[in-house]
Scaffold this motif. Structure first.
Motif, PDB file in Angstrom:
ATOM      1  N   TYR A 154      40.183  37.248  32.935  1.00 16.17           N
ATOM      2  CA  TYR A 154      39.459  36.375  33.518  1.00 16.17           C
ATOM      3  C   TYR A 154      39.671  35.036  33.412  1.00 16.17           C
ATOM      4  N   ASP A 165      38.741  31.029  35.145  1.00 16.70           N
ATOM      5  CA  ASP A 165      37.848  30.208  35.874  1.00 16.70           C
ATOM      6  C   ASP A 165      38.242  28.910  35.583  1.00 16.70           C
ATOM      7  N   LYS A 202      37.885  36.441  38.526  1.00 19.32           N
ATOM      8  CA  LYS A 202      37.861  35.039  38.565  1.00 19.32           C
ATOM      9  C   LYS A 202      36.353  34.538  38.766  1.00 19.32           C
ATOM     10  N   GLY A 203      36.557  33.180  38.423  1.00 17.30           N
ATOM     11  CA  GLY A 203      35.180  32.550  38.391  1.00 17.30           C
ATOM     12  C   GLY A 203      34.844  31.875  39.624  1.00 17.30           C
TER      13      GLY A 203
END
Length: 177
Positions: free
Chosen positions: A45, A47, A167-168
Motif C-alpha cells: 500500500y 499513499d 494506493k491512496g
C-alpha cells in the motif's frame, strides 16, 4: 424487503465502496535489490499524499540500511529471519517480533551476516526515513513516493509490466472549481 449485502447503508455518511480492496502478497513480485544490494521489497500500500506506506521487506544476510531518522511512526512485524538496530544490539528481532517505533526514532537497520535465511519484515511506515552517511551528512529519503518510483524503475528494468499494489487517494479540485 431485505437489502442486498452491497446495498446496505449505514445510518451515517460513508464513502462508497464497490469492491473489497485486497491483494495477495504471493501475487506481487519481489523487487529484488530495488532499494540496494540485498534490500528487496514488495509494495503493498502506497499513499504519497498521506505519507503512508506498507511494504514487505526482504533482506539478505548482511544487508544494511543507512542510519536514518523516521519522521513518523513505524510498525514492524518480523515473519522470518532476524535483524537488529545497531544502536540496540541486544534487542534482536526474530520471527514473531512486533516492533513499534515512535516518530523521530534514529537507528541503523542491519541483518546479521550469520543469518542462514532471508529476513522478512512487514513494515507499516508513516512519513519518511531520512537517511544519513556515517559522518552525519544527508544521504537519501525513503517515503511512499520514493517506494512508488523504485517499483516503477524496477518494473521497467526487469520488463515486469505494472506492479500491482493498493494506493491512496489523489489530490484534485471538485467539479467546477
Amino acid at each position: 424487503m431485505t437489502a442486498e449485502p452491497n446495498e446496505r447503508r449505514a445510518p451515517v455518511f460513508s464513502l462508497p465502496q464497490d469492491q473489497l480492496l485486497t491483494l495477495n502478497v504471493n501475487d506481487i513480485p519481489v523487487l529484488k535489490d530495488a532499494a540496494g544490494p540485498g534490500i528487496s521489497f514488495q509494495p503493498l500500500y502506497l499513499d504519497p499524499e498521506v505519507g503512508l506506506w506498507t511494504v514487505m521487506g526482504i533482506f539478505a544476510p548482511g544487508a544494511e540500511l543507512p542510519a536514518h531518522l523516521h519522521t513518523g511512526a513505524v510498525h514492524g512485524y518480523t515473519l522470518s529471519g532476524s535483524w537488529i538496530y545497531k544502536e540496540y544490539p541486544d534487542q534482536v528481532q526474530i520471527a514473531g517480533s512486533y516492533l513499534y517505533e515512535p516518530a523521530s526514532s534514529f537507528h541503523t537497520f542491519y541483518v546479521p551476516d550469520t543469518n542462514t535465511e532471508e529476513t522478512l519484515v512487514l513494515f507499516i511506515v508513516y512519513g519518511a526515513n531520512v537517511g544519513f552517511t556515517d559522518d552525519g551528512q544527508f544521504h537519501s529519503i525513503l517515503d511512499a513516493l520514493t517506494v512508488q518510483k523504485l517499483a516503477e524503475q524496477w518494473a521497467q528494468a526487469n520488463d515486469a509490466g505494472t506492479i500491482h499494489y493498493l494506493k491512496g487517494g489523489s489530490a484534485g479540485y471538485t467539479n467546477g472549481a
